[in-house]
Design a protein around this motif. Sequence first.
Motif, PDB file in Angstrom:
ATOM      1  N   PHE A 118      30.143  44.718  37.048  1.00 59.15           N
ATOM      2  CA  PHE A 118      31.386  44.046  36.674  1.00 59.15           C
ATOM      3  C   PHE A 118      31.167  42.562  36.427  1.00 59.15           C
ATOM      4  O   PHE A 118      30.309  41.931  37.056  1.00 59.15           O
ATOM      5  CB  PHE A 118      32.483  44.263  37.727  1.00 59.15           C
ATOM      6  CG  PHE A 118      32.277  43.526  39.023  1.00 59.15           C
ATOM      7  CD1 PHE A 118      32.902  42.293  39.252  1.00 59.15           C
ATOM      8  CD2 PHE A 118      31.490  44.053  40.030  1.00 59.15           C
ATOM      9  CE1 PHE A 118      32.732  41.611  40.442  1.00 59.15           C
ATOM     10  CE2 PHE A 118      31.306  43.384  41.233  1.00 59.15           C
ATOM     11  CZ  PHE A 118      31.928  42.159  41.438  1.00 59.15           C
ATOM     12  N   MET A 119      31.926  42.032  35.495  1.00 55.52           N
ATOM     13  CA  MET A 119      31.942  40.608  35.194  1.00 55.52           C
ATOM     14  C   MET A 119      33.168  39.992  35.848  1.00 55.52           C
ATOM     15  O   MET A 119      34.202  40.636  35.965  1.00 55.52           O
ATOM     16  CB  MET A 119      31.985  40.388  33.675  1.00 55.52           C
ATOM     17  CG  MET A 119      30.821  41.016  32.935  1.00 55.52           C
ATOM     18  SD  MET A 119      31.029  40.955  31.138  1.00 55.52           S
ATOM     19  CE  MET A 119      30.874  39.194  30.864  1.00 55.52           C
ATOM     20  N   GLY A 120      33.046  38.724  36.237  1.00 59.91           N
ATOM     21  CA  GLY A 120      34.171  38.052  36.868  1.00 59.91           C
ATOM     22  C   GLY A 120      34.067  38.089  38.377  1.00 59.91           C
ATOM     23  O   GLY A 120      33.019  38.361  38.965  1.00 59.91           O
ATOM     24  N   THR A 121      35.198  37.849  39.019  1.00 63.21           N
ATOM     25  CA  THR A 121      35.229  37.762  40.482  1.00 63.21           C
ATOM     26  C   THR A 121      35.558  39.112  41.091  1.00 63.21           C
ATOM     27  O   THR A 121      35.887  40.070  40.367  1.00 63.21           O
ATOM     28  CB  THR A 121      36.261  36.710  40.908  1.00 63.21           C
ATOM     29  OG1 THR A 121      36.173  36.508  42.320  1.00 63.21           O
ATOM     30  CG2 THR A 121      37.678  37.146  40.554  1.00 63.21           C
ATOM     31  N   LEU A 122      35.470  39.197  42.396  1.00 62.79           N
ATOM     32  CA  LEU A 122      35.871  40.424  43.099  1.00 62.79           C
ATOM     33  C   LEU A 122      37.303  40.264  43.594  1.00 62.79           C
ATOM     34  O   LEU A 122      38.185  41.039  43.233  1.00 62.79           O
ATOM     35  CB  LEU A 122      34.919  40.716  44.260  1.00 62.79           C
ATOM     36  CG  LEU A 122      35.130  42.040  44.999  1.00 62.79           C
ATOM     37  CD1 LEU A 122      34.919  43.220  44.062  1.00 62.79           C
ATOM     38  CD2 LEU A 122      34.190  42.145  46.209  1.00 62.79           C
ATOM     39  N   PHE A 123      37.539  39.235  44.416  1.00 66.66           N
ATOM     40  CA  PHE A 123      38.880  38.935  44.914  1.00 66.66           C
ATOM     41  C   PHE A 123      39.443  37.721  44.178  1.00 66.66           C
ATOM     42  O   PHE A 123      38.690  36.811  43.816  1.00 66.66           O
ATOM     43  CB  PHE A 123      38.848  38.624  46.409  1.00 66.66           C
ATOM     44  CG  PHE A 123      38.476  39.781  47.276  1.00 66.66           C
ATOM     45  CD1 PHE A 123      39.394  40.773  47.576  1.00 66.66           C
ATOM     46  CD2 PHE A 123      37.190  39.886  47.808  1.00 66.66           C
ATOM     47  CE1 PHE A 123      39.048  41.844  48.386  1.00 66.66           C
ATOM     48  CE2 PHE A 123      36.824  40.944  48.617  1.00 66.66           C
ATOM     49  CZ  PHE A 123      37.758  41.934  48.905  1.00 66.66           C
ATOM     50  N   PRO A 124      40.764  37.657  44.006  1.00 62.41           N
ATOM     51  CA  PRO A 124      41.373  36.475  43.368  1.00 62.41           C
ATOM     52  C   PRO A 124      41.601  35.341  44.364  1.00 62.41           C
ATOM     53  O   PRO A 124      42.519  34.546  44.207  1.00 62.41           O
ATOM     54  CB  PRO A 124      42.693  37.022  42.815  1.00 62.41           C
ATOM     55  CG  PRO A 124      43.064  38.123  43.750  1.00 62.41           C
ATOM     56  CD  PRO A 124      41.758  38.740  44.198  1.00 62.41           C
ATOM     57  N   TRP A 125      40.807  35.301  45.407  1.00 59.83           N
ATOM     58  CA  TRP A 125      40.841  34.197  46.378  1.00 59.83           C
ATOM     59  C   TRP A 125      39.394  33.954  46.827  1.00 59.83           C
ATOM     60  O   TRP A 125      38.500  34.771  46.583  1.00 59.83           O
ATOM     61  CB  TRP A 125      41.736  34.537  47.570  1.00 59.83           C
ATOM     62  CG  TRP A 125      41.356  35.786  48.330  1.00 59.83           C
ATOM     63  CD1 TRP A 125      40.363  35.925  49.268  1.00 59.83           C
ATOM     64  CD2 TRP A 125      41.956  37.088  48.221  1.00 59.83           C
ATOM     65  NE1 TRP A 125      40.310  37.196  49.753  1.00 59.83           N
ATOM     66  CE2 TRP A 125      41.282  37.947  49.129  1.00 59.83           C
ATOM     67  CE3 TRP A 125      43.013  37.610  47.468  1.00 59.83           C
ATOM     68  CZ2 TRP A 125      41.615  39.288  49.271  1.00 59.83           C
ATOM     69  CZ3 TRP A 125      43.341  38.946  47.603  1.00 59.83           C
ATOM     70  CH2 TRP A 125      42.652  39.765  48.502  1.00 59.83           C
ATOM     71  N   GLU A 126      39.171  32.818  47.455  1.00 60.72           N
ATOM     72  CA  GLU A 126      37.823  32.502  47.932  1.00 60.72           C
ATOM     73  C   GLU A 126      37.421  33.492  49.023  1.00 60.72           C
ATOM     74  O   GLU A 126      38.165  33.741  49.960  1.00 60.72           O
ATOM     75  CB  GLU A 126      37.779  31.075  48.483  1.00 60.72           C
ATOM     76  CG  GLU A 126      37.915  30.005  47.405  1.00 60.72           C
ATOM     77  CD  GLU A 126      37.826  28.601  47.984  1.00 60.72           C
ATOM     78  OE1 GLU A 126      37.531  28.481  49.195  1.00 60.72           O
ATOM     79  OE2 GLU A 126      38.070  27.644  47.234  1.00 60.72           O
ATOM     80  N   SER A 127      36.229  34.059  48.848  1.00 63.02           N
ATOM     81  CA  SER A 127      35.744  35.046  49.817  1.00 63.02           C
ATOM     82  C   SER A 127      34.224  35.074  49.775  1.00 63.02           C
ATOM     83  O   SER A 127      33.630  34.937  48.698  1.00 63.02           O
ATOM     84  CB  SER A 127      36.294  36.442  49.468  1.00 63.02           C
ATOM     85  OG  SER A 127      35.616  37.443  50.214  1.00 63.02           O
ATOM     86  N   PRO A 128      33.588  35.255  50.919  1.00 60.40           N
ATOM     87  CA  PRO A 128      32.115  35.383  50.927  1.00 60.40           C
ATOM     88  C   PRO A 128      31.638  36.617  50.163  1.00 60.40           C
ATOM     89  O   PRO A 128      30.451  36.709  49.822  1.00 60.40           O
ATOM     90  CB  PRO A 128      31.773  35.468  52.416  1.00 60.40           C
ATOM     91  CG  PRO A 128      33.042  35.890  53.094  1.00 60.40           C
ATOM     92  CD  PRO A 128      34.152  35.301  52.279  1.00 60.40           C
TER      93      PRO A 128
END
Length: 837
Positions: free
Chosen positions: A292-302
């Motif tokens: 997948f491209m992009g982020t996993l969560f729409p918030w800061e996360s390790p």
Amino acid sequence: MQDTPREISLGPFLMNRFGERYLPSVNQEAFSRVGSENVFGQQYGDFFSREDALYLVVGCDSGLLVNWIAKRKRPEGSRFIFLDHPAVLQRLEEEGILPETLPPGLLVTAPEQWIEAAEGFSLKDYFYLDRVFVAKSLAVVDGVHDGYARLFGDVERSLGQYRLQVSQEIGHRVFMTKGLENLAENRISACRLRDSFAGRTAILLAGGPTLPESFPWIRQHRSNLTILAVARIADHLRREGIVPDLIFAIDPHDVIFHQSKGMLPFWPESLLVNMYHLSPILMGQWQGRSVFMGTLFPWESPLNPVNVFYPGITVGHQALGMAVDMGFSGVILAGFDLCFSREGFTHVAGSVEQEIGPFIARGDLMVETNGGWLAETRHDFLNAIPSLEALAKYAAEHHCRVINPSEAAARIAGVEHLPWESLAPATMDAPALDRLREILPEESQITRTAHCQALDQELAKVRGLALKVKSLAIEGLECNEGLFGRRGKPPNFKFKKRMDEIEEILDSQHREVSRLVKKWGLGAMLKLSRPDKEREWSDAEIEEAGRRYYEIYRDNAVSLIRLLDDVRQRVRIRLEEERNRPDFKKLVEQWRKDRQPGRALVFLQRHGWSVADLPEPVRPMFQELLDQFETLLGQTDHDYKQYIMAVQSSPQEVRVKAQALFRNRERERLRQFGIGLEKSSLAEKQEYHHLITGYLAEMDGERPAALSHFRQVTHPALLAEALQRIFTIALQDGDLFTAQAVSQRLAEISFAHVPFHAELLRLNGNGATAAAIFEEYLKVVRKDFVTMIKLGRLYLELGRPEDARATFARILAEDPENQAARTFLEDLDRTGRESAA
């Protein structure tokens, strides 16, 4: 957007009888008979009456449109920016046409400075409110001076780019929602692919009309190629026997399932590269490996990987950016056209779009092709060009050549154009699929389970924080009431201190979740801002804004908590899928809820089972899901086709486009448009044939042939235009009998034509009948000042000065500033005095 020498040849100003000066080279005689105020009133109606709106007006109609807006009462919170050619603005200044000082909220500027000027007028805030409107001046509408059509296209292109930037800043709730729904599927980041194909050659296949040009070359060089393809062309590739190595898909909207479902059977041999927010209906039914491209969560996360995202909103842009980072030494583009074929088709043959027909919306947007001719395009294609240029530059910086061999593709800075026969890919030592297997980590029941368990822990943590934000928002609402005094209590300033404390807690202790809650309902939050920041707010407005602020905060938190609960339930079902003895009923319920019958195949494939291996009571449920999935894959009449039909098959739009091409004397484009329509599956294509063939015959001076075709047009959406052409030809031939009969028919089918029919009767010497028709028309349309002026003048021709006086006086009663009516009344008064003397 500099003026060409031909554009600055404007000629002299003329003055009409109402004291208005104008440039005939820009507006011809649009204002000579009834005055600009009446023309503008009829043209724009209530268009400029919206509050809290920013109007970008292209062209200022010899300055008269600026003066008209300046004199009118303008809606609260609205602003107007007029753009015109520098040469025109210079002449207006020399002639003193515009006011020395414009009223607040009005600005006249040259095109080169318009974005900077608009930002000074809070352009971004108006975009947040979705209150930016573009208006065409009469100079653009009439097209007398072709520089205005180009100016309008330039402004729309610049505005589209700015709108794209703002939308990317804001983010979209749909992206966050779909990304969260895909959490369990988004296990491996596309970062894994970086620098993994150094020195190899890729070909990127997109969905433009030129795609088939590439197929012979691909078959010749397949063993040395890595094929990247966008999902929408998967069916086409399967028919051609071409298997892509990587399939790219990014669209979050569920309507694209049927557009891209052809990718699903490629799962054993292709890697899916999906944007994190790909439609879950498509994502959840993919059986193969994916990154997948992009982020996993729409918030800061390790748990978030490095965010992979490239300039441009199309799947082709993201695929090209990924290809560069994968290390390819060259990427060949095929079907990456960003413009239409000569017949007006937007997509490759065999697509739903081409089956339905050519692009029918009227457009003046043109781009130069690699072959040197101009091709029509549309706004999203045009707005994609700068980002493709940026990607080509990015590729060059990474020593990757980008080549588009098609002559019919848009010419792009930084993209080389070389013929197919001159291209030879670098030798590849092993198939791309083998290389991908080396790069990607092994996937198993253990890794998928660990991923979902980590997701569930993160979701539970954020849900708890969202509950705290919700409680603080509710307290903020109560403090807002206490601050201003409600429910029988006096105002108390102590609540302001607590409101400040709440904001501090939200911004520090719960900063990330608070930001998420705001972003979740960003549109509603942004609408609390006012573009007219200089105006002082009343206490009531401040109280209302505070109340709405905390209500939005609270409601967003509640909505987010519900979504997190739904996402956690889906993650738990994915954990259930990994068990050897799952709760089959729960699985099937979730798959049905998610509209993913093909998830049953994913489940069976991972366990190495068939339906026969399942417990006997479960088999019918699974078989039903598999049957539904097969039906979905074979379905040809679906919501995506209906969507395209809705936006691309309107007879009204066909008429408008053909009409514009005819009026602009663009014969070849009109002919090609007709060819495209004849290739379509549209039920009305025979009607379109007669209208367009009639236009072409009329342009060639073959009036009998034109009349023959126009008389065969019967479709209600096209009939009035066909009759109008018959009417015009009859007048040109001096056939007043036919003209009058057709004019009466037009008046019967279109009430708007009634004044024109009356005017023809007047010209034919039937003044009394014309006056009676005007009178009946004005009983229904009471504020058509243009027609009232014509009636008043007709009364004068009929020797009825008192009726004329009453008509002009009636106009002034409704519109005291109407200069044309005032001039005619003054003429009547002068004539009366002279007669008395």
